[in-house]
Design a protein around this motif. Structure first.
Motif, short mmCIF file in Angstrom:
data_model
loop_
_atom_site.label_atom_id
_atom_site.label_comp_id
_atom_site.label_asym_id
_atom_site.label_seq_id
_atom_site.Cartn_x
_atom_site.Cartn_y
_atom_site.Cartn_z
N THR A 43 0.82 -1.21 0.00
CA THR A 43 0.00 0.00 0.00
C THR A 43 0.85 1.25 0.00
OG1 THR A 43 -1.79 -1.16 1.14
CG2 THR A 43 -1.84 1.24 1.22
N ARG A 44 1.79 1.34 0.91
CA ARG A 44 2.58 2.57 1.08
C ARG A 44 3.65 2.71 -0.01
NH1 ARG A 44 3.65 2.11 6.06
NH2 ARG A 44 2.15 3.62 6.81
N SER A 45 4.51 1.73 -0.14
CA SER A 45 5.68 1.87 -1.01
C SER A 45 5.35 1.66 -2.48
CB SER A 45 6.77 0.89 -0.59
OG SER A 45 7.17 1.17 0.73
N CYS A 46 4.57 0.62 -2.77
CA CYS A 46 4.26 0.32 -4.16
C CYS A 46 3.28 1.34 -4.73
CB CYS A 46 3.69 -1.09 -4.24
SG CYS A 46 3.17 -1.60 -5.89
N PHE A 47 2.07 1.40 -4.15
CA PHE A 47 1.02 2.24 -4.73
C PHE A 47 1.03 3.68 -4.21
CE2 PHE A 47 -0.59 -2.06 -5.44
CZ PHE A 47 -0.71 -1.99 -6.82
N GLY A 48 1.56 3.92 -3.03
CA GLY A 48 1.62 5.29 -2.49
C GLY A 48 2.84 6.06 -2.95
#
Length: 137
Positions: A43-48
């Motif tokens: 959620t945070r690193s890939c898509f955020g």
């Protein structure tokens, strides 16, 4: 786990746009002690973070991701990212061409799996198989 930061919120919004609630909230709501670090990273690193960078459009990122998943033979993720690519505005024609191009660099079995994944998503979404009339020629 800290879930209330900007990257996490941006990532959840991107996941929701690409994969709907089942790919965003459902994933997060079913996070366990076993998979919490994985879900947080995605959620945070890939898509955020990575999916938000300048330099490539979301459609380009989707096409590249789809191609890399074909190359790696990641069949489940191919279906997930075929849905996401369509949500990001990638046409069926473009996804078909990614698959055809993969014949050259990934081989027939990988391309067949890519096509199988795309066909399943098209059936699921009620999308016609007629793209450009090429098969009738």
């Amino acid at each position: 786990m800290i879930r209330n930061d900007e990257l996490y919120a941006t990532g959840l919004k991107q996941r929701r746009a690409m994969f709907g609630p089942e790919g965003a909230e459902d994933q997060v709501e079913h996070t366990t002690d076993l998979n919490d670090k994985l879900q947080e990273f995605v959620t945070r690193s890939c898509f955020g973070d990575i999916w938000q960078r300048d330099g490539l459009s979301l459609t380009d990122r989707s096409k590249i991701t789809f191609a890399m998943l074909i190359a790696q033979g990641k069949n489940h993720e191919l279906r997930v990212h075929a849905r996401g690519a369509i949500a990001n505005g990638v046409s069926i024609h473009e996804l078909r061409e990614v698959i055809v191009h993969s014949l050259l660099y990934c081989g027939i079995p990988a391309a067949v799996e890519g096509m199988r994944a795309l066909e399943e998503v098209m059936v699921e979404k009620g999308i016609e198989f007629t793209i450009d009339g090429e098969s009738a020629a």
